[in-house]
Design a protein around this motif. Structure first.
Motif, short mmCIF file in Angstrom:
data_model
loop_
_atom_site.label_atom_id
_atom_site.label_comp_id
_atom_site.label_asym_id
_atom_site.label_seq_id
_atom_site.Cartn_x
_atom_site.Cartn_y
_atom_site.Cartn_z
N LEU A 280 -3.60 3.83 -1.95
CA LEU A 280 -3.70 3.10 -3.21
C LEU A 280 -2.82 1.86 -3.13
O LEU A 280 -1.83 1.83 -2.41
CB LEU A 280 -3.25 3.96 -4.39
CG LEU A 280 -4.16 5.08 -4.87
CD1 LEU A 280 -4.00 6.32 -4.02
CD2 LEU A 280 -3.86 5.44 -6.33
N ALA A 281 -3.20 0.87 -3.89
CA ALA A 281 -2.40 -0.35 -4.03
C ALA A 281 -2.63 -0.91 -5.42
O ALA A 281 -3.61 -0.58 -6.09
CB ALA A 281 -2.79 -1.38 -2.97
N ILE B 137 0.83 -1.21 0.00
CA ILE B 137 0.00 0.00 0.00
C ILE B 137 0.85 1.26 0.00
O ILE B 137 1.88 1.34 0.68
CB ILE B 137 -0.93 0.01 1.24
CG1 ILE B 137 -1.94 -1.14 1.16
CG2 ILE B 137 -1.66 1.34 1.37
CD1 ILE B 137 -2.78 -1.30 2.42
N ALA B 138 0.40 2.27 -0.76
CA ALA B 138 0.97 3.62 -0.72
C ALA B 138 -0.03 4.52 0.00
O ALA B 138 -1.15 4.71 -0.46
CB ALA B 138 1.24 4.14 -2.12
N PHE B 139 0.37 5.05 1.14
CA PHE B 139 -0.50 5.88 1.98
C PHE B 139 -0.29 7.35 1.65
O PHE B 139 0.84 7.82 1.54
CB PHE B 139 -0.20 5.65 3.46
CG PHE B 139 -0.44 4.24 3.92
CD1 PHE B 139 -1.69 3.84 4.39
CD2 PHE B 139 0.58 3.29 3.86
CE1 PHE B 139 -1.91 2.54 4.81
CE2 PHE B 139 0.36 1.99 4.28
CZ PHE B 139 -0.88 1.61 4.75
N VAL C 289 1.62 0.91 -8.55
CA VAL C 289 1.76 1.64 -7.28
C VAL C 289 2.89 1.02 -6.46
O VAL C 289 2.96 -0.20 -6.32
CB VAL C 289 0.45 1.61 -6.48
CG1 VAL C 289 0.63 2.29 -5.12
CG2 VAL C 289 -0.67 2.29 -7.26
N ARG C 290 3.75 1.86 -5.91
CA ARG C 290 4.80 1.38 -5.01
C ARG C 290 4.19 1.05 -3.65
O ARG C 290 3.53 1.87 -3.04
CB ARG C 290 5.86 2.46 -4.79
CG ARG C 290 6.99 2.49 -5.77
CD ARG C 290 7.95 3.63 -5.46
NE ARG C 290 8.77 3.37 -4.29
CZ ARG C 290 9.42 4.31 -3.62
NH1 ARG C 290 9.29 5.58 -3.97
NH2 ARG C 290 10.17 3.99 -2.60
N GLY C 291 4.44 -0.14 -3.18
CA GLY C 291 3.93 -0.53 -1.88
C GLY C 291 4.87 -0.16 -0.76
O GLY C 291 6.07 0.02 -0.96
N ILE D 139 4.76 7.83 -5.48
CA ILE D 139 4.11 6.56 -5.12
C ILE D 139 4.05 5.60 -6.30
O ILE D 139 3.48 4.51 -6.19
CB ILE D 139 2.71 6.77 -4.53
CG1 ILE D 139 1.71 7.26 -5.60
CG2 ILE D 139 2.74 7.73 -3.35
CD1 ILE D 139 0.27 7.26 -5.13
N LEU D 140 4.62 5.99 -7.45
CA LEU D 140 4.60 5.12 -8.62
C LEU D 140 5.77 4.14 -8.58
O LEU D 140 6.89 4.50 -8.20
CB LEU D 140 4.66 5.94 -9.91
CG LEU D 140 3.56 6.99 -10.11
CD1 LEU D 140 3.72 7.64 -11.48
CD2 LEU D 140 2.17 6.40 -9.94
#
Length: 491
Positions: free
Chosen positions: A421-422, A146-148, A426-428, A489-490
């Protein structure tokens, strides 16, 4: 050169007033004409007709896409960021003291109370070590995916306008939702299911009701199709009522044929009116849905391991778990955008995330139903290899205050809240933006829905500045005149 003699009593080909579309319906005839038009439409060859299958981009993306699908989990009522994902040690250390951020604090319906720590413990989760509350411990177990975004800001602290903003980019009604824009841009990947499906909370609608997934000024075919999971007829008017015993499969099919012919004649003279075109398309889709919808809604054959994963046998998790599972099944079958709602309108006892009176009680009830199924959806998509091409969004209309309302609740906070986002592109395990020491206001990299929407469109291969629709002399966009892709976050 040989001549062709027309023996039809209707006007010959090429006669005044007979266009290509009318020709197709006069001479293609019935189901053959429908099939021919669908084939031509799929390839963008019907004059004056935008192919819903291909979308306005015609399959030509602005840049390579990282994802094909979107599922949005919307927490209606304002889920508290400082009780879920936005860890603030000062709220624990200074619990019960006067809340003084150094400026006048104006709240929605109260005066600022004392600083209030979360009723739940915080723990570091995943390899990334993200601090997440025990309230959402299942989602916490997926932290590495997840990217917060902790610096989300809304332009309104009123539920209706703020809910519009997160869905459409505007606080006023009449604008297309994100799902409608994506349907308009990309079209359908499924012949027998809608492009955009909404699974509302069975307890009722969020503020604004179905307008949250409307198409605004876009062609009407792009509005969300609502499926009421758990009802005898989940899609309104899909099947004849039980009282209409005189309708059998043959008479219904004959009725459809007559209606199609009448509609086509009417539409051929009104090519600029999208409403009938959308109605015709909805009738055609409804006929296909009579076969596809029962199959996609039938989860009886899902293995027991999947049922346990989503919590289908638990009283608290059964509803949201069923809807998350159906969301996965819709994505598997080519639905582009699925929206799943947690929370209805304001009522007592609370049935949404609007915890003014007793946050520990009301947020606990809401999270008990949402947390496990939301995490299950992430895990299930990942184990099937679908997460790489699906964007999962978790959001709410605004946040809640770090100080108390009364002694147990929290008031509205439009100045800082969390979305995450996930999935596809998206980078977790990362965090973007930061709120202040209280989780009161966005302090580092404030972000609006425009930025989130621009990022989602970017991952789908769409430049948000180039996806426009001319309306009332203005080239309208989902992101209005704002928005930047959140590149950190990509993946």
């Amino acid at each position: 050169m040989a001549c062709h003699t027309c023996t039809s009593s209707q006007a010959p080909i090429g006669a005044a007033g007979v266009g290509r579309r009318e020709f197709l319906w006069r001479f293609g005839g019935g189901l053959g004409g429908i099939a021919l038009a669908q084939l031509l439409g799929r390839n963008g060859l019907l004059a004056g007709t935008l192919s819903v299958t291909r979308g306005v981009l015609g399959g030509c993306l602005h840049h390579p896409a990282r994802a094909k699908y979107v599922v949005q989990l919307f927490m209606s009522g304002a889920a508290s960021q400082c009780d879920t994902f936005d860890y603030k040690p000062d709220l624990i250390r200074l619990n019960g003291r006067k809340f003084d951020p150094g400026e006048k604090v104006e709240l929605f319906q109260s005066d600022p109370g004392a600083i209030m720590q979360s009723p739940w413990k915080w723990r570091q989760r995943g390899q990334c070590g993200k601090w997440i509350s025990d309230l959402v411990l299942h989602i916490g177990s997926c932290a590495d995916d997840i990217a917060f975004i902790h610096s989300m800001v809304s332009k309104s602290n009123v539920h209706g306008p703020a809910t519009f903003m997160q869905n459409t980019g505007f606080i006023l009604p009449g604008f297309p939702s994100a799902g409608a824009w994506i349907s308009y841009a990309l079209g359908s990947l499924a012949d027998n299911l809608p492009t955009f499906v909404v699974l509302p909370d069975p307890r009722g609608f969020a503020p604004n009701g179905p307008a949250n997934w409307g198409c605004g000024f876009l062609p009407a075919i792009h509005q969300g199709t609502m499926i009421r999971v758990g009802r005898p007829n989940p899609i309104a008017d899909l099947f004849p009522p039980a009282s209409a015993s005189y309708i059998d499969s043959r008479s219904e099919a004959d009725g459809h044929d007559v209606l199609e012919e009448l509609n086509r004649r009417h539409a051929s003279q009104r090519s600029d009116d999208s409403r009938l075109e959308a109605r015709i398309a909805s009738y055609e889709l409804a006929a296909r849905l009579q076969l596809s919808a029962p199959e996609v809604m039938d989860i009886a054959h899902e293995p027991q391991s999947i049922r346990r994963l989503y919590g289908l046998d638990g009283k608290a998790t059964a509803d949201f778990g069923t809807r998350c599972l159906i969301a996965r099944r819709l994505l598997e079958r080519g639905v582009r955008f699925v929206q799943v709602w947690s929370g209805a309108d304001n009522g007592f006892p609370r049935r949404n995330w609007d915890s003014h009176e007793d946050l520990a009680r009301d947020h606990a009830d809401m999270a008990a139903g949402m947390d496990q199924p939301a995490a299950a959806l992430l895990r299930d998509l990942k184990q099937r290899g679908m997460l790489d091409e699906t964007i999962v969004i978790w959001t709410t209309e605004f946040g809640r205050m770090p100080c108390s309302q009364g002694s147990k609740g929290r008031d509205h906070n439009p100045f800082a809240f969390t979305s995450w986002l996930a999935g596809g592109g998206v980078r977790g395990g990362v965090t973007y933006g930061q709120s202040d020491r209280w989780s009161y206001k966005a302090e580092v990299n404030p972000a609006y829905c425009y930025d989130l929407h621009a990022t989602v469109l970017h991952l789908l291969g769409i430049d948000h500045k180039r996806l426009t629709f001319r309306h009332n002399g203005i080239d309208r966009r989902l992101t209005d005149v704002h928005g930047d892709v959140i590149r950190p976050i990509l993946a």
